[in-house]
Motif scaffolding. Structure first.
Motif, mmCIF file in Angstrom:
data_model
loop_
_atom_site.group_PDB
_atom_site.id
_atom_site.type_symbol
_atom_site.label_atom_id
_atom_site.label_comp_id
_atom_site.label_asym_id
_atom_site.label_seq_id
_atom_site.Cartn_x
_atom_site.Cartn_y
_atom_site.Cartn_z
ATOM 1 N N VAL A 263 0.839 -1.206 0.000
ATOM 2 C CA VAL A 263 0.000 0.000 0.000
ATOM 3 C C VAL A 263 0.870 1.252 0.000
ATOM 4 O O VAL A 263 0.583 2.241 -0.705
ATOM 5 N N LYS A 264 1.960 1.226 0.752
ATOM 6 C CA LYS A 264 2.864 2.388 0.823
ATOM 7 C C LYS A 264 3.523 2.648 -0.536
ATOM 8 O O LYS A 264 3.574 3.790 -1.012
ATOM 9 N N TYR A 265 4.002 1.570 -1.174
ATOM 10 C CA TYR A 265 4.675 1.740 -2.474
ATOM 11 C C TYR A 265 3.690 2.123 -3.588
ATOM 12 O O TYR A 265 4.095 2.648 -4.627
ATOM 13 N N ALA A 266 2.387 1.848 -3.383
ATOM 14 C CA ALA A 266 1.390 2.105 -4.428
ATOM 15 C C ALA A 266 0.913 3.542 -4.469
ATOM 16 O O ALA A 266 0.266 3.957 -5.443
ATOM 17 N N GLN A 267 1.211 4.341 -3.474
ATOM 18 C CA GLN A 267 0.670 5.699 -3.374
ATOM 19 C C GLN A 267 1.106 6.562 -4.560
ATOM 20 O O GLN A 267 2.256 6.527 -4.982
ATOM 21 N N GLY A 268 0.131 7.327 -5.095
ATOM 22 C CA GLY A 268 0.412 8.235 -6.190
ATOM 23 C C GLY A 268 0.248 7.630 -7.562
ATOM 24 O O GLY A 268 0.445 8.311 -8.567
ATOM 25 N N ASN A 269 -0.124 6.352 -7.642
ATOM 26 C CA ASN A 269 -0.298 5.673 -8.927
ATOM 27 C C ASN A 269 -1.680 5.027 -8.936
ATOM 28 O O ASN A 269 -1.954 4.117 -8.140
ATOM 29 N N ASN A 270 -2.575 5.512 -9.806
ATOM 30 C CA ASN A 270 -3.958 5.016 -9.809
ATOM 31 C C ASN A 270 -4.045 3.507 -10.017
ATOM 32 O O ASN A 270 -4.854 2.822 -9.398
ATOM 33 N N LEU A 271 -3.232 2.981 -10.932
ATOM 34 C CA LEU A 271 -3.250 1.537 -11.182
ATOM 35 C C LEU A 271 -2.872 0.766 -9.924
ATOM 36 O O LEU A 271 -3.585 -0.154 -9.502
ATOM 37 N N LEU A 272 -1.750 1.167 -9.300
ATOM 38 C CA LEU A 272 -1.286 0.460 -8.106
ATOM 39 C C LEU A 272 -2.235 0.673 -6.928
ATOM 40 O O LEU A 272 -2.456 -0.248 -6.124
ATOM 41 N N GLU A 273 -2.794 1.873 -6.806
ATOM 42 C CA GLU A 273 -3.734 2.120 -5.704
ATOM 43 C C GLU A 273 -4.996 1.266 -5.878
ATOM 44 O O GLU A 273 -5.565 0.771 -4.899
ATOM 45 N N GLY A 274 -5.450 1.114 -7.127
ATOM 46 C CA GLY A 274 -6.603 0.251 -7.369
ATOM 47 C C GLY A 274 -6.304 -1.199 -7.010
ATOM 48 O O GLY A 274 -7.123 -1.893 -6.383
ATOM 49 N N ILE A 275 -5.105 -1.678 -7.390
ATOM 50 C CA ILE A 275 -4.699 -3.047 -7.036
ATOM 51 C C ILE A 275 -4.543 -3.169 -5.522
ATOM 52 O O ILE A 275 -4.880 -4.202 -4.927
ATOM 53 N N ALA A 276 -4.047 -2.101 -4.869
ATOM 54 C CA ALA A 276 -3.885 -2.107 -3.413
ATOM 55 C C ALA A 276 -5.240 -2.266 -2.717
ATOM 56 O O ALA A 276 -5.382 -3.059 -1.775
ATOM 57 N N SER A 277 -6.243 -1.503 -3.161
ATOM 58 C CA SER A 277 -7.578 -1.598 -2.542
ATOM 59 C C SER A 277 -8.153 -3.005 -2.712
ATOM 60 O O SER A 277 -8.793 -3.547 -1.800
ATOM 61 N N TYR A 278 -7.925 -3.595 -3.876
ATOM 62 C CA TYR A 278 -8.392 -4.975 -4.096
ATOM 63 C C TYR A 278 -7.714 -5.936 -3.121
ATOM 64 O O TYR A 278 -8.366 -6.805 -2.518
ATOM 65 N N ASN A 279 -6.403 -5.788 -2.932
ATOM 66 C CA ASN A 279 -5.686 -6.678 -2.020
ATOM 67 C C ASN A 279 -6.071 -6.439 -0.562
ATOM 68 O O ASN A 279 -6.055 -7.378 0.246
ATOM 69 N N GLU A 280 -6.428 -5.202 -0.218
ATOM 70 C CA GLU A 280 -6.934 -4.939 1.134
ATOM 71 C C GLU A 280 -8.258 -5.672 1.347
ATOM 72 O O GLU A 280 -8.509 -6.232 2.422
ATOM 73 N N ALA A 281 -9.114 -5.672 0.319
ATOM 74 C CA ALA A 281 -10.378 -6.416 0.425
ATOM 75 C C ALA A 281 -10.109 -7.914 0.544
ATOM 76 O O ALA A 281 -10.736 -8.612 1.345
ATOM 77 N N LEU A 282 -9.156 -8.404 -0.244
ATOM 78 C CA LEU A 282 -8.807 -9.821 -0.221
ATOM 79 C C LEU A 282 -8.277 -10.234 1.147
ATOM 80 O O LEU A 282 -8.653 -11.280 1.689
ATOM 81 N N TYR A 283 -7.429 -9.399 1.726
ATOM 82 C CA TYR A 283 -6.891 -9.686 3.065
ATOM 83 C C TYR A 283 -7.996 -9.661 4.116
ATOM 84 O O TYR A 283 -7.978 -10.435 5.072
ATOM 85 N N GLY A 284 -8.997 -8.771 3.924
ATOM 86 C CA GLY A 284 -10.042 -8.607 4.935
ATOM 87 C C GLY A 284 -11.042 -9.743 5.011
ATOM 88 O O GLY A 284 -11.797 -9.841 5.987
ATOM 89 N N ILE A 285 -11.079 -10.625 3.993
ATOM 90 C CA ILE A 285 -12.028 -11.743 4.014
ATOM 91 C C ILE A 285 -11.787 -12.594 5.253
ATOM 92 O O ILE A 285 -10.700 -13.097 5.491
ATOM 93 N N GLY A 286 -12.824 -12.727 6.060
ATOM 94 C CA GLY A 286 -12.734 -13.528 7.281
ATOM 95 C C GLY A 286 -12.179 -12.772 8.466
ATOM 96 O O GLY A 286 -12.178 -13.296 9.582
ATOM 97 N N LEU A 287 -11.702 -11.535 8.231
ATOM 98 C CA LEU A 287 -11.105 -10.766 9.328
ATOM 99 C C LEU A 287 -11.850 -9.460 9.600
ATOM 100 O O LEU A 287 -11.804 -8.949 10.718
#
Length: 658
Positions: free
Chosen positions: A76-100
């Motif tokens: 998430v830190k490395y993705a800041q400032g890049n729309n593509l990476l920030e979009g992928i970051a949000s997806y991975n945050e959702a993926l990590y949050g499953i069950g948590l």
């Protein structure tokens, strides 16, 4: 019972889209080392972010939650400032949050990812959007919206995956489309998507061979299970064997828990009940080595059903008692299981326990509807009060009008009474007619149930008779046949030394006895029917019964070699009995036998050019032959028609359902 079984299967397929079981054949330590080194050596924020997200996913998969969270935060830190990476970051945050995390936070992350990525024409964006819509479909399914799940998979996840040109993503989307179709019992269409997924998983390049194998294994086992319900046992066995060929090298893999259920169902369909129970027990044994989950529970339920099926009710009760201790059962499933347990206790004659469990079934059922019931009652109460007030007002008005009418015209009052009496009479006649119709309907239903029960008893009797025939035939052939052959060999040795006429005669008699014994054993249960199938057995039967006096011609078409063995035995016995009747009574020189299969219909015709017979007299004699034929036809929900032409011959037409 079919409904319960179908309900359990539906739960299974829904959970296969998002289940408690994460497919793992082994930890890919080498791949993790490669990713960690790649993260350390990466020169750009983009490379660091993508590698960190991949590591987060892998660590969560292997339940190392601390490292999973650390790598996610790095990404998430490395993705800041890049729309593509920030979009992928949000997806991975959702993926990590499953069950948590709660679902609202997961959905917010998915929405943010969608808004950032939907207009970006980049393969990684398309691949992430495909995964995003898969997660949305899963969430829809978990909310009970199967239609929304399929719409997410087939209209969004699959097209995005194809745009990305990533075979692994396309395979994964095909798999989820398939599971949604299977939920809708569209098994044939679902099977096509599963086959596409399997082919793509095999073709897809992968940095981690273990991850690729996991995708292949999951789809292979899904195909094995789905083909069981399509009654394609041959294909199902091929998929099971393919899965096991991989799994045998990973004996500690949790994929065995996923594998043992279809293996057990396959054995059950093949009539190998001991092996089936053993497979279910292997799945249940995982309960001691991991968290309780659906796959263990459905194996328990499958074992319970099989034990009931083979009459081991006491053991079935123990299995269900254990299953009902599960903390993960849905209320509706727990309700159904309590009802099934009550039925099983009733089968053992323990009516006290049967009553108690039936009351639990009623209690649970009532509690499931308590909230709706309370609301309905309040609505009914309000409606009742309003109706009562309206009734009182109407009654007062009617009394006033009645008094005025009595005063004005007595004759009108008499007329009203007459009309009222006529209405009451018509109402009485109408209700009486309804009661009579209901009584007739109940009598018809009772008669139908009684016929079904008699048919089940007859079916069990005939199947038992066929099994006993098979056992006796085997004993005659292997036991007595072997003994007679041994005696013949010893006498032949003595014959060579002494050359006595009595010994020669005894050897000849033994030869004839052995031949007769084999003929009897073959008639009781022809081995070629069990070994080579119905077509070959019928040809051997017609050939054996043909003679210089009577020619028997056989015509077959479309017979399925994988037809249920009980059906094959029934059809063989029907034709055998019809041929026996024709040979004994018809005095015919030509008999034509036709056995044709058209999808789920079997058409049998036996036609001879003999002298015919008196059908009504034959039925009145209550002979076992005609009764056995009729009983076997009834078991297969078929129809039987005799066309007897005196001095010209007989045609028997039979239509069966398989």
């Amino acid at each position: 019972m079919k409904y319960i079984i179908s309900l359990c299967l539906l739960c299974c397929l829904t959970l296969s889209a998002f289940s408690q079981l994460v497919i793992r054949i082994d930890e890919d330590h080498e791949y993790l080392k490669t990713l960690e080194k790649r993260l350390l050596d990466a020169q750009t924020d983009s490379a660091k972010a993508m590698t960190a997200f991949r590591l987060s996913y892998m660590y969560k998969k292997y339940r190392n939650m601390d490292l999973a969270k650390q790598r996610l935060e790095q990404g998430v830190k490395y993705a800041q400032g890049n729309n593509l990476l920030e979009g992928i970051a949000s997806y991975n945050e959702a993926l990590y949050g499953i069950g948590l995390e709660d679902m609202s936070k997961i959905e917010n992350n998915l929405n943010r990812s969608d808004s950032l990525l939907k207009d970006i024409q980049d393969p990684e964006a398309k691949k992430t959007l495909s995964g995003l819509w898969i997660m949305r479909g899963v969430l829809s399914q978990l909310k009970g919206n199967e239609k929304g799940g399929l719409e997410s998979y087939i209209n969004h996840a699959l097209p995005y995956a194809k745009e990305s040109k990533d075979k692994f993503s396309i395979a994964n989307a095909n798999k989820f489309v398939a599971t949604s179709l299977l939920n809708a019992t569209e098994r044939v269409r679902g099977n096509d998507y599963l086959k596409n997924a399997l082919a793509l998983f095999k073709e897809a390049p992968a940095e981690s061979e273990i991850t690729k194998l996991e995708g292949i294994l999951e789809v292979t086992i899904l195909l094995a299970e789905n083909n069981l319900y399509l009654n394609d046992l041959h294909s199902s066995k091929a998929y099971l064997d393919a899965a096991y060929a991989v799994l045998k090298d990973y004996p500690e893999s949790n994929v065995f828990l996923f594998y043992y259920f279809p293996e057990g169902v396959y054995y059950e369909k093949m009539g190998k009940y001991v092996q089936a129970i053993n497979s279910f027990d292997k799945a249940i044994a995982f309960q001691g080595s991991g968290p309780e989950n659906f796959y263990i529970n459905r194996s328990k339920f499958a074992k319970f059903n099989l034990l009931r099926k083979i009459g081991r009710n006491a053991e079935a009760i123990d299995v269900m008692q254990d299953l009902l201790k599960s903390t993960t059962l849905l209320p509706s499933d727990r309700n159904s299981y309590a009802n099934l347990l009550a039925e099983t206790y009733a089968n053992t004659g323990n009516m006290k326990e049967a009553y108690e469990w039936s009351q639990k079934y009623i209690t649970v059922n009532d509690s499931l509807h308590a909230a709706d019931y309370k609301k309905d009652m309040l609505d009914m109460e309000n409606k009742y009060q309003s109706a009562e007030k309206a009734k009182q007002i109407s009654q007062l008005q009617a009394e006033k009008q009645a008094a005025e009418l009595v005063q004005k015209n007595q004759r009108l009052w008499v007329l009203l009474l007459a009309v009222g009496a006529a209405v009451l009479l018509l109402a009485f006649l109408y209700l009486n007619n309804i009661l009579k119709n209901q009584k007739r309907a109940n009598e018809f239903k009772f008669k139908e149930l009684e016929q079904q029960r008699e048919l089940q008893v007859t079916k069990a009797f005939l199947e038992g008779e066929d099994k006993e025939r098979q056992r006796i035939a085997q004993d005659l052939h292997d036991g007595l046949g072997g003994a007679l052959s041994g005696i013949k060999m010893k006498l032949s040795a003595v014959q060579n030394n002494f050359q006595e006429p009595e010994i020669d005669s005894s050897v000849d008699q033994l030869d004839r006895s052995i031949i007769e014994l084999r003929r009897i054993a073959h008639n009781m249960m022809p081995s070629n029917l069990l070994r080579s199938g119905l077509d070959v057995a019928l040809r051997d039967l017609c050939s054996a019964l043909s003679s210089s006096r009577t020619e028997i011609e056989l015509q077959t078409e479309g017979l399925d070699p994988n037809l249920n063995q009980h059906y094959q035995v029934n059809i063989y016995r029907i034709i055998q009995e019809l041929l026996s009747n024709a040979l004994r009574h018809a005095d015919a020189n030509h008999i034509l036998v036709q056995c044709i299969q058209n999808d789920e219909q079997i058409l049998i015709t036996v036609e001879d050019n003999g002298k015919g017979f008196d059908l009504s007299r034959a039925k009145a004699s209550n002979g076992m032959g005609l009764n056995n034929i009729q009983n076997r036809v009834d078991i297969m929900k078929g129809s039987l028609d005799y066309d007897v032409m005196p001095e010209e011959g007989t045609i028997v037409n039979i239509e069966l359902t398989v």
